[in-house]
Design an enzyme around this catalytic site. Structure first.
Site, PDB file in Angstrom:
ATOM      1  CD  GLU A  37      33.076  45.794  16.032  1.00 28.43           C
ATOM      2  OE1 GLU A  37      32.135  46.603  15.957  1.00 28.43           O
ATOM      3  OE2 GLU A  37      33.509  45.141  15.062  1.00 28.43           O
ATOM      4  NE  ARG A 263      26.466  57.753  20.054  1.00 27.39           N
ATOM      5  CZ  ARG A 263      26.868  56.505  19.814  1.00 27.39           C
ATOM      6  NH1 ARG A 263      26.012  55.506  19.784  1.00 27.39           N
ATOM      7  NH2 ARG A 263      28.130  56.249  19.581  1.00 27.39           N
ATOM      8  CE  LYS A 273      34.500  51.612  19.051  1.00 31.70           C
ATOM      9  NZ  LYS A 273      34.230  50.179  19.078  1.00 31.70           N
TER      10      LYS A 273
HETATM   11  P1  ATP Z   1      30.435  52.534  16.457  1.00 28.00           P
HETATM   12  O1  ATP Z   1      30.645  54.034  16.541  1.00 28.00           O
HETATM   13  O2  ATP Z   1      31.374  51.832  15.525  1.00 28.00           O
HETATM   14  O3  ATP Z   1      29.016  52.057  16.434  1.00 28.00           O
HETATM   15  P2  ATP Z   1      30.425  52.202  19.204  1.00 28.00           P
HETATM   16  O4  ATP Z   1      30.904  53.537  19.635  1.00 28.00           O
HETATM   17  O5  ATP Z   1      29.004  51.827  19.339  1.00 28.00           O
HETATM   18  O6  ATP Z   1      30.962  51.950  17.777  1.00 28.00           O
HETATM   19  P3  ATP Z   1      31.091  49.818  20.657  1.00 28.00           P
HETATM   20  O7  ATP Z   1      32.414  49.247  20.904  1.00 28.00           O
HETATM   21  O8  ATP Z   1      30.083  49.004  19.936  1.00 28.00           O
HETATM   22  O9  ATP Z   1      31.368  51.167  19.923  1.00 28.00           O
HETATM   23  O10 ATP Z   1      30.473  50.352  22.016  1.00 28.00           O
HETATM   24  C1  ATP Z   1      30.508  49.618  23.212  1.00 28.00           C
HETATM   25  C2  ATP Z   1      29.437  50.126  24.132  1.00 28.00           C
HETATM   26  O11 ATP Z   1      29.626  51.504  24.417  1.00 28.00           O
HETATM   27  C3  ATP Z   1      28.052  49.992  23.524  1.00 28.00           C
HETATM   28  O12 ATP Z   1      27.201  49.429  24.496  1.00 28.00           O
HETATM   29  C4  ATP Z   1      27.659  51.378  23.180  1.00 28.00           C
HETATM   30  O13 ATP Z   1      26.280  51.534  23.291  1.00 28.00           O
HETATM   31  C5  ATP Z   1      28.429  52.211  24.194  1.00 28.00           C
HETATM   32  N1  ATP Z   1      28.730  53.525  23.651  1.00 28.00           N
HETATM   33  C6  ATP Z   1      29.365  53.802  22.500  1.00 28.00           C
HETATM   34  N2  ATP Z   1      29.407  55.129  22.273  1.00 28.00           N
HETATM   35  C7  ATP Z   1      28.804  55.714  23.329  1.00 28.00           C
HETATM   36  C8  ATP Z   1      28.527  57.067  23.697  1.00 28.00           C
HETATM   37  N3  ATP Z   1      28.899  58.088  22.929  1.00 28.00           N
HETATM   38  N4  ATP Z   1      27.865  57.289  24.847  1.00 28.00           N
HETATM   39  C9  ATP Z   1      27.500  56.271  25.635  1.00 28.00           C
HETATM   40  N5  ATP Z   1      27.719  54.979  25.354  1.00 28.00           N
HETATM   41  C10 ATP Z   1      28.363  54.695  24.213  1.00 28.00           C
END
Ligand code: ATP
Ligand code: MG
Length: 565
Positions: A37, A263, A273
């Site tokens: 996003e 994650r 984020k």
């Molecule tokens: P928020 O913290 O606002 O939920 P987000 O970190 O999930 O945001 P996105 O932009 O929705 O941010 O993430 C894009 C992709 O990265 C998603 O598929 C998410 O699952 C993956 N992602 C985000 N954070 C992690 C993490 N810490 N480890 C592995 N994958 C991640």
């Protein structure tokens, strides 16, 4: 663009894909996507997902799309889109012509919603947000049907069209899936699919006043792009039944499937984020690319290479259980990578002048030094030696413990790539008592070997010639947080490390690095790996960021690695 090799190791996701391929699902294709996003810069956790999704596509000769998951206008912007594109390219991955925006699907998604209404699978609900929450029930109690649940299809179509046309204020109605208010999984209790939100979108501006929810938009975007395996993080596990429910009703063939993995959580680091935005907006750090940030842009600026980040992502692998990875493992990967590629140089961070009394005044000797101890192809350079040099202040102690093997009264040390010198006397500032300079003598026969009498000189220290050195600014970083799991703390800002940045203005470096280009990295002997700052380095005036120290001073890395891998 060169594509990095993917790790060949197996894991549960690769097992699922292998089974799908054997069963002939999705016509034997593997199509993944990375769906950020654009409401922030991507971080090392996203890098894990990037490496996984693009890595799978490479391994299975499939494709991986880059999709901006931009269906919630709040906080999204073109600046973030551009940063994401730049960072993923830099990590070494290529989506060719497959850059997509979920916002390009708004019309198609609207039509999917209409189709769902026509099937009797969705309805316009006029409860407000509080009422919806109240009707939803709890983990232990089933929910109650909305009084609007049995609206006729015609009425729903009419209301939904008028929602789109902007006839109602925000929050007046929602579109909900008609599933089961008593479902044990709360996600399935008539989830909201669309809400009214008067918020301009960075791409569609004011065209839309209704926006689809993630659960609705994501699975259908996957289907529209022909994604076969939609890989996301564990928090979406409970949403998978809804993913399947929607896809089964709206997509006839080649339905995508969702697979969840744990994650990345990294010690001494926050990866949410929301929290990273807070650090930037409240100016606890100097922007998204502050070298202390776990963002890809911050890590690039700090001096991490894409290879080191990819190696780290391969080392941690993918698993089904959440865990906390030690940041020391990331630093270890940086060290391993930089040890191979970084040329050596000498830089004195906190200079102390040393005068070598028995060395001729005005004489300069050019010493030939290898740029890398194990890679002769990296060549040699000339390092000038003269009567006045700088050494590190901490390489001299007036009253040292027995085992201290650097300079001290009555003791000697070898200058790296140069002579053995012996302490003669020190000069102190009369008022403060601070040591201003040392006087030493050198042993002329020691340039290429031990002292004539064969005595051992165990200590080696780095130095630069005072008359030839260039002053440089060096920035030393420490962990941004003082506790190992700041993400678990509600008031995480309380645990910010007040000394995460130390700026040293008057370091003295050998001339070879004066022309360092932005992002060029070196090993400064005995001090660690350093990288010329991407933004603040000017021609002939480098500013250096310390990437990592030479050794891990926090943890015993070998133990950590065997635990984490
Ligand atoms: P928020 O913290 O606002 O939920 P987000 O970190 O999930 O945001 P996105 O932009 O929705 O941010 O993430 C894009 C992709 O990265 C998603 O598929 C998410 O699952 C993956 N992602 C985000 N954070 C992690 C993490 N810490 N480890 C592995 N994958 C991640
Ligand atoms: Mg998210």
């Amino acid at each position: 663009m060169a594509q990095p090799a993917s790790p060949a190791s197996g894991d549960f996701i690769r097992d699922i894909i292998d089974n799908d391929l054997r069963a002939g699902r999705s016509e034997g294709r593997v199509a993944t996507r990375f769906p950020p996003e654009p409401n922030g810069y991507i971080h090392i956790g996203h890098a894990k997902s990037v490496c996984l999704n693009f890595g799978l596509a490479l391994q299975y000769s499939g494709t991986c799309n880059l999709r901006m998951d931009d269906t919630d206008p709040v906080g999204e912007s073109m600046e973030y889109v551009e940063s994401i594109i730049k960072d993923i390219r830099w990590l070494g991955f290529d989506w060719q012509d497959r850059l997509f925006y979920a916002s390009d699907y708004f019309e198609k998604l609207y039509q999917f919603a209409v189709e769902l209404i026509k099937k009797g699978d969705a309805y316009v609900c006029s409860l407000n947000a509080d009422e919806i929450r109240e009707y939803r029930g709890t983990f232990t109690q089933p929910g109650k049907d909305s009084p609007y649940r049995n609206r006729l299809v015609e009425e729903n179509l009419d209301l939904f069209a008028r929602m789109r046309a902007g006839e109602f204020p925000d929050g007046a109605h929602t579109l909900r899936a008609k599933i089961d208010m008593a479902a044990p999984n709360i996600v399935m209790r008539d989830p909201i699919l669309y809400r009214i939100k008067r918020e301009p979108h960075y791409r569609t501006d004011n065209k839309w006043v209704i926006y689809p929810m993630y659960d609705f938009a994501h699975c259908l975007s996957d289907a529209l792009e022909g994604i076969t395996h939609s890989i996301c993080t564990l928090e979406f596990e409970n949403n998978r039944p809804l993913y399947d429910w929607l896809v089964e009703r709206l997509i006839e063939k080649n339905r995508p499937r969702q697979i969840e993995f744990a994650r990345l959580n990294l010690s001494y680091t926050v990866l949410s984020k929301r929290r990273l935005i807070e650090l930037v907006q409240k100016k606890y750090v100097k922007g998204w690319d502050d070298p202390r940030m776990p963002t890809v842009s911050g890590m690039r600026r700090r001096g991490y290479t894409p290879e080191a980040i990819r190696q780290f992502c391969a080392a941690i692998g993918v698993a089904k259980n959440d865990n906390l990875i030690d940041v020391a493992l990331l630093e270890h990967c940086a060290r391993e990578d930089l040890n191979e590629r970084a040329p050596r140089a000498m830089c004195v961070l906190r200079p102390l002048k040393v005068i070598i009394d028995n060395y001729p005044e005005g004489k300069t000797q050019q010493l030939n030094c290898a740029n890398h101890p194990k890679r002769p192809e990296m060549g040699t350079r000339q390092v000038p030696f003269s009567r006045e040099i700088y050494i590190e202040r901490e390489d001299f102690m007036e009253d040292p413990p027995k085992k201290y093997n650097r300079l001290a009264p009555g003791r000697e040390a070898r200058l790296r790539n140069s002579y053995v010198i012996k302490f003669e006397k020190m000069v102190k500032d009369e008022k403060s008592g601070e040591i201003i300079e040392l006087h030493c003598s050198y042993a002329p026969e020691t340039l290429d070997g031990p002292p004539a009498d064969g005595r051992k000189v165990p200590g080696v220290i780095h130095w630069v010639s005072a008359g030839h050195a260039v002053p440089v600014e060096v920035r030393l970083y420490d962990r941004l947080f003082t506790v190992s799991d700041p993400g678990a703390e509600e008031e995480f800002l309380k645990f910010l490390n007040p000394s995460s940045l130390e700026i040293l203005q008057n370091c003295m470096a050998e001339k070879s690095i004066a022309d360092a280009r932005p992002l060029q990295s070196y090993q400064f002997e005995r001090q660690g790996y350093f990288c010329a700052d991407e933004k603040d380095t000017k021609p002939g005036k480098p500013v250096f960021n310390r990437i990592v120290q030479l050794r891990d001073f926090w943890t015993k890395i070998s133990e950590k690695i065997s635990k984490n891998i």
